[in-house]
Design a protein around this motif. Structure first.
Motif, mmCIF file in Angstrom:
data_model
loop_
_atom_site.group_PDB
_atom_site.id
_atom_site.type_symbol
_atom_site.label_atom_id
_atom_site.label_comp_id
_atom_site.label_asym_id
_atom_site.label_seq_id
_atom_site.Cartn_x
_atom_site.Cartn_y
_atom_site.Cartn_z
ATOM 1 N N VAL A 1 25.434 22.580 -10.561
ATOM 2 C CA VAL A 1 26.332 23.153 -9.553
ATOM 3 C C VAL A 1 26.648 24.619 -9.851
ATOM 4 O O VAL A 1 26.909 25.396 -8.928
ATOM 5 N N ARG A 2 26.584 25.006 -11.102
ATOM 6 C CA ARG A 2 26.738 26.429 -11.412
ATOM 7 C C ARG A 2 25.532 27.219 -10.930
ATOM 8 O O ARG A 2 25.664 28.331 -10.410
ATOM 9 N N CYS A 3 24.352 26.656 -11.082
ATOM 10 C CA CYS A 3 23.122 27.361 -10.681
ATOM 11 C C CYS A 3 23.061 27.592 -9.174
ATOM 12 O O CYS A 3 22.522 28.600 -8.718
ATOM 13 N N VAL A 4 23.585 26.647 -8.388
ATOM 14 C CA VAL A 4 23.502 26.785 -6.926
ATOM 15 C C VAL A 4 24.772 27.376 -6.326
ATOM 16 O O VAL A 4 24.969 27.313 -5.112
ATOM 17 N N ASP A 5 25.596 27.966 -7.159
ATOM 18 C CA ASP A 5 26.790 28.642 -6.636
ATOM 19 C C ASP A 5 26.344 29.730 -5.654
ATOM 20 O O ASP A 5 25.411 30.488 -5.932
ATOM 21 N N LYS A 6 26.990 29.804 -4.497
ATOM 22 C CA LYS A 6 26.597 30.801 -3.496
ATOM 23 C C LYS A 6 26.847 32.225 -3.972
ATOM 24 O O LYS A 6 26.187 33.160 -3.513
#
Length: 338
Positions: A265-270
Motif C-alpha cells: 500500500v505504500r508503493c501504490v500511494d498516489k
C-alpha cells in the motif's frame, strides 16, 4: 560480467524454431510472439519476433530498444538475459534471442486456468516478491527505469526464481523525453508527461504486482468494484477490512505476510513522494522473507517500515497481534501437562 551478444543469421533462428512453428509458440502479445528455439549446439533459447502489424509499419522500436538496454547490463540471475539477435537480409525482420524460461510467467502462475490446481503458497509468493524487488533495485542503481513492470513480464526459470523480462519500454533515467507508456492497471497515475517519469513510476507498478500476489486478483478485473486492484485493495485497507484482500484460495497468511501488505500500500500511494525507493523495499522484504520462513520466531524487530502512515500502522498493528497470539498459543501448549 557484460553479456556477450551474438549476431545470428536469420536462417539459424528459422531452423531453431522450425520456421516459427505454432508448436514452438510460448507467448504472444500486441507487440509480437515468443518462440522456443533449439540452436545447432543444443542450447534452448527464447526467440522474440515482432508482430506482422508492426512489421508492416516497419516499427521495430521496442525490440531495438530491448537490445540496446539489455546489452548494456551485466549478465544476472535477476533478468532474462540477452543472448543475441538476427536481422533478415532486407532488414525488415528483427529477432531477439534471450534465455529460455521453462516455467512461464508470474501472471500464468497466479491467474491461468491451466495453472496447477494448488496456487503458490504464501512463502513462495513472498520470496518471488523479494526477487523481483532486487531486480528492479538493480536497474535503478544504474539509472534504468523499466516502465512496464507487470506479472506477465516476470518469468520463472528452471528453479522457479523470478526474472524480469521485456525491456522494450525501458529508458535511461529521469529526464527521458519518451512519451508516457506502460500497461493499464500497472501504470502510475501520476506519470502523465515525460517530466513526471521517475524511479517511483516502477515502484507503483511493483506495488500492483505485490497486490496481485497477495490477493490473487488480476491488475484489472471488471468483476470487482473498483476494477483496478490497487484502488480496490487500498479502499479495503482504509476501511480496516484487510482480511478481505487475501487470496481466498489459501488459508490465512502467516503473520509476516501482513508486512508485505504494508509495503504494497505504500508503493501504490498516489503521492509519489510517499512511496519508498526500491532499496527500502528490498530491505523491508528481506526481513519479511525471513519472518515468513520462520513465521513464529522471526518476530518483528522494532518498526520495519521507514515512515509508515496511518494505513500501514493499522496493518503493522494487526500483524503484531497475530504474532503475539501465535506465541501465546505455543507457550500454553508447552506448559500443558502430559
Amino acid at each position: 560480467m557484460k553479456v556477450k551478444v551474438v549476431e545470428y543469421t536469420y536462417r539459424e533462428l528459422e531452423i531453431a524454431t522450425e520456421s516459427f512453428s505454432i508448436n514452438r509458440l510460448i507467448g504472444k502479445g500486441s507487440h509480437g510472439s515468443v518462440y522456443k528455439g533449439v540452436l545447432l549446439d543444443g542450447t534452448t533459447v527464447a526467440i522474440k519476433k515482432i508482430s506482422n502489424g508492426l512489421q508492416t509499419l516497419q516499427d521495430q522500436t521496442k525490440l531495438e530498444n530491448e537490445i540496446v538496454v539489455l546489452s548494456s547490463l551485466n549478465r544476472s540471475s535477476f533478468f532474462v538475459n540477452l543472448l543475441g539477435f538476427a536481422r533478415a537480409r532486407d532488414n525488415d525482420h528483427l529477432l531477439v534471442v534471450t534465455d529460455f524460461m521453462p516455467n512461464g510467467t508470474l501472471h500464468q502462475m497466479l491467474h491461468s486456468s491451466a495453472a496447477p490446481i494448488l496456487p503458490p503458497r504464501w512463502y513462495r509468493r513472498t520470496n518471488t516478491a523479494f526477487q523481483v524487488a532486487k531486480a528492479i533495485a538493480a536497474l535503478h542503481d544504474i539509472s534504468v527505469i523499466h516502465r512496464d513492470i507487470k506479472s506477465a513480464n516476470i518469468l520463472l526459470d528452471d528453479r522457479h526464481r523470478a526474472r524480469l523480462a521485456d525491456f522494450g519500454l525501458a529508458v535511461r533515467g529521469p529526464g527521458s523525453t519518451a512519451a508516457p507508456a506502460g500497461t493499464i492497471g500497472y501504470l502510475d497515475p501520476s506519470y502523465t508527461a515525460p517530466s513526471k517519469l521517475s524511479t517511483k513510476t516502477d515502484v507503483y507498478s511493483f506495488g500492483v504486482v505485490l497486490l496481485e500476489l497477495l490477493s490473487g486478483r488480476q491488475a484489472v478485473d471488471v468483476d470487482h468494484e473498483p476494477p483496478m486492484v490497487a484502488e480496490w485493495a487500498t479502499l479495503l485497507v482504509d476501511e480496516g477490512r484487510v482480511a478481505e484482500v487475501w487470496d481466498r484460495r489459501l488459508g490465512p497468511p502467516a503473520a509476516a505476510v501482513w508486512a508485505l501488505m504494508a509495503v504494497a500500500v505504500r508503493c501504490v500511494d498516489k503521492a509519489e513522494e510517499r512511496r519508498p525507493c526500491m532499496k527500502e523495499v528490498v530491505r523491508e522484504l528481506k526481513g519479511v522473507v525471513h519472518r515468513a520462513r520462520f513465521p513464529v520466531w522471526g518476530l518483528i524487530a522494532g518498526c520495519f517500515l521507514q515512515s509508515p502512515g496511518d494505513r500501514t500502522r493499522r496493518i503493522v498493528c494487526r500483524e503484531h497481534h497475530t504474532v503475539e497470539a501465535e506465541r501465546e498459543h505455543l507457550i500454553q501448549g508447552a506448559e500443558a501437562p502430559d
